[in-house]
Scaffold this motif. Structure first.
Motif, mmCIF file in Angstrom:
data_model
loop_
_atom_site.group_PDB
_atom_site.id
_atom_site.type_symbol
_atom_site.label_atom_id
_atom_site.label_comp_id
_atom_site.label_asym_id
_atom_site.label_seq_id
_atom_site.Cartn_x
_atom_site.Cartn_y
_atom_site.Cartn_z
ATOM 1 N N MET A 164 -6.694 16.977 -62.034
ATOM 2 C CA MET A 164 -7.047 17.665 -60.795
ATOM 3 C C MET A 164 -6.840 19.166 -60.945
ATOM 4 O O MET A 164 -6.225 19.637 -61.906
ATOM 5 N N TYR A 166 -0.140 18.688 -62.493
ATOM 6 C CA TYR A 166 -1.490 18.826 -63.063
ATOM 7 C C TYR A 166 -1.519 19.775 -64.252
ATOM 8 O O TYR A 166 -2.344 19.606 -65.165
ATOM 9 N N ASP A 224 -10.462 18.686 -56.681
ATOM 10 C CA ASP A 224 -9.775 17.661 -57.464
ATOM 11 C C ASP A 224 -10.694 16.544 -57.956
ATOM 12 O O ASP A 224 -10.585 16.097 -59.098
ATOM 13 N N ASN A 281 -11.367 15.795 -61.792
ATOM 14 C CA ASN A 281 -11.067 14.447 -62.275
ATOM 15 C C ASN A 281 -12.226 13.853 -63.044
ATOM 16 O O ASN A 281 -12.031 13.088 -63.993
ATOM 17 N N TYR A 332 -9.682 8.757 -57.847
ATOM 18 C CA TYR A 332 -9.400 9.238 -59.195
ATOM 19 C C TYR A 332 -9.665 8.131 -60.219
ATOM 20 O O TYR A 332 -9.782 6.945 -59.883
ATOM 21 N N GLY A 364 -12.559 17.141 -51.825
ATOM 22 C CA GLY A 364 -12.616 16.807 -53.235
ATOM 23 C C GLY A 364 -13.537 17.675 -54.064
ATOM 24 O O GLY A 364 -13.842 17.333 -55.209
#
Length: 371
Positions: free
Chosen positions: A200, A189, A231, A235, A278, A228
Motif C-alpha cells: 500500500m 508499508y 492503497d 496493492n 488486498y 483506494g
C-alpha cells in the motif's frame, strides 16, 4: 485449571514470538535502515492534485506547490465538480502560471462522486511520464519535496512510496493517537516494501510512472470502490522490483488531522473497507499482526489476573514492550514522531479496541466515501 493456564502461558510465548518477528525482523528492515542519500534526478514530473470543495485549503497551501525548487515540473490541478470556489481559484492560478494545467471534471452519471474518475482524467492530461500525487489539504514539508521524491526513481524503480504526516496539535490526545497510527502504518508499508512485498501507499504522498497506471488498466479493477485510489492501486501495481521508498524529512507532506473522534473513526472505517480487497498474502500478514496484538493483550491480562507464573509472564510482557518500543522508536525518529512513543502502551491498547469497533461497525453499515 493449571493445564489451561499452562496452555495460555505457552500461547503467550508463541504470540510474543510472532510479534518479535514482525517488530524486529520485518519492521526492522525500515526501523534500523540507514539514512537515505539518493542522487537528484531532475526528471520531468507532473504534480497532480485532485480537489473537491477545498477552496480554503487551496488558499493556504497552493503557494508551497507553486514555489518548488525543481526545474522541470507541471502542476495539474483537478477540480472534481466542486460546489464552492475551488474551480475559480484554479482558473485564476492557471492563468497566472504557464506550468499549471487545469482539468475540469463535471458530474458523470456513471462515475458520480468517484475520485478515481477525476484522477484518471488528470493522469491522462499530464504531459510528463513521472507523476507525483498529493491531496488538496496537504502541503509539502519543504521546497525540495519534488526533488526528494523523484530522486528515488531509477531505471527499475517506477513507484515511490512517501510519508504523509499530520500536523501536531498541542494538548490533544486524539492527535497523538492519529499520529501514532500513521507512524505504525508507514512503518508497516515501508518495511514490507523493503522486504520485497509492497502492499500500500498513501495518496497524500505517492509517485509513479504513467506506464504503471496503464499497465494495470488504472483503477478499472476497483473503480466501483469509492476509496483506494492509493492503497488498492499500489496493492495491484507494486512489486518488490519496481517499488522504492522515500523517508527523508524534506520529502514529507503534512496535513491537518481530524480533531473530533467521530470524524477520525469514520475515516478509519473508509480505510479498513479497502483492505478486504488486498491480495491474499497482504490480508493475511495484516490480519496476523492485529490478531497477535489482541491476543497478547488478552493472554497477558488473563495470566496476570490469575497470578500464574507471574514472574515469567511479567518477563515476557517486558521483553515484548522493549523490542516493540525500540523498533517503533527508531522508526519514529526517522519520521519525526518521537513524542508519540511516550504514550505507546496506552495508544496501542486504545487502537486495538478501536479497530475491533471499526470491524464490527463496518459489518452493519457502509462507510461514507468521497462525495
Amino acid at each position: 485449571m493449571t493445564l489451561l493456564l499452562n496452555t495460555l502461558l505457552i500461547g503467550l510465548g508463541v504470540i510474543t514470538f510472532i510479534q518479535l518477528i514482525y517488530y524486529v525482523f520485518i519492521f526492522g528492515k525500515f526501523s534500523f535502515a540507514k539514512p537515505q542519500v539518493p542522487s537528484p534526478k531532475k526528471l520531468p514530473v507532473s504534480v497532480i492534485v485532485c480537489a473537491k470543495n477545498e477552496a480554503e485549503n487551496i488558499k493556504k497551501y497552493i503557494a508551497l506547490l507553486l514555489s518548488q525548487n525543481y526545474p522541470a515540473y507541471e502542476l495539474v490541478l483537478i477540480d472534481d465538480a466542486s460546489s464552492d470556489e475551488t474551480r475559480d481559484l484554479f482558473e485564476a492560478i492557471a492563468k497566472q502560471h504557464d506550468f499549471v494545467k487545469l482539468v475540469k471534471v463535471d458530474n458523470n452519471e456513471a462515475f458520480w462522486g468517484n475520485k478515481k474518475y477525476a484522477l484518471t482524467l488528470g493522469i491522462k492530461a499530464a504531459k510528463n511520464e513521472y507523476l507525483l500525487f498529493t491531496d488538496a489539504d496537504c502541503y509539502p514539508q519543504s521546497q525540495n519535496w519534488i526533488a526528494e521524491m523523484t530522486a528515488h526513481f531509477s531505471a527499475t524503480k517506477t513507484i515511490v512510496l512517501g510519508y504523509g504526516a499530520y500536523d501536531k496539535i498541542k494538548n490533544s490526545f486524539l492527535n497523538k493517537i492519529i499520529r501514532f497510527e500513521t507512524l505504525l502504518t508507514a512503518t508497516q508499508y515501508f518495511a514490507w516494501a523493503k522486504a520485497g512485498k509492497p502492499y500500500m501507499g498513501v495518496g497524500r504522498n505517492l509517485a509513479y510512472k504513467k506506464e504503471e497506471f496503464f499497465r494495470v488498466r488504472g483503477f478499472m479493477d476497483h473503480m466501483q470502490v469509492r476509496s483506494g485510489d492509493d492503497d488498492l492501486f499500489i496493492n495491484q501495481a507494486a512489486t518488490g522490483s519496481n517499488t522504492n521508498i522515500c523517508f527523508s524529512e524534506a520529502g514529507f507532506t503534512y496535513s491537518m488531522p481530524k480533531t473530533r473522534f467521530k470524524e477520525w473513526f469514520n475515516q478509519k472505517r473508509r480505510h479498513v473497507s479497502t483492505a478486504k480487497l488486498y491480495k491474499p498474502f497482504d490480508k493475511f500478514q495484516l490480519g496476523l499482526f492485529f490478531i497477535s496484538q489482541f491476543l497478547f493483550l488478552v493472554l497477558a491480562v488473563l495470566l496476570l489476573a490469575f497470578q500464574f507464573q507471574w514472574m515469567i509472564v511479567t518477563g515476557i510482557i517486558a521483553f515484548r514492550y522493549i523490542f516493540a518500543w525500540l523498533s517503533l522508536g527508531f522508526a519514529a525518529g526517522k519520521l519525526k514522531e518521537k513524542d508519540v512513543m511516550y504514550w505507546f502502551p496506552f495508544i496501542e491498547i486504545f487502537l486495538i479496541f478501536t479497530q475491533i469497533n471499526v470491524f464490527i461497525t463496518n459489518i452493519f453499515s457502509k462507510p461514507v466515501h468521497w462525495k
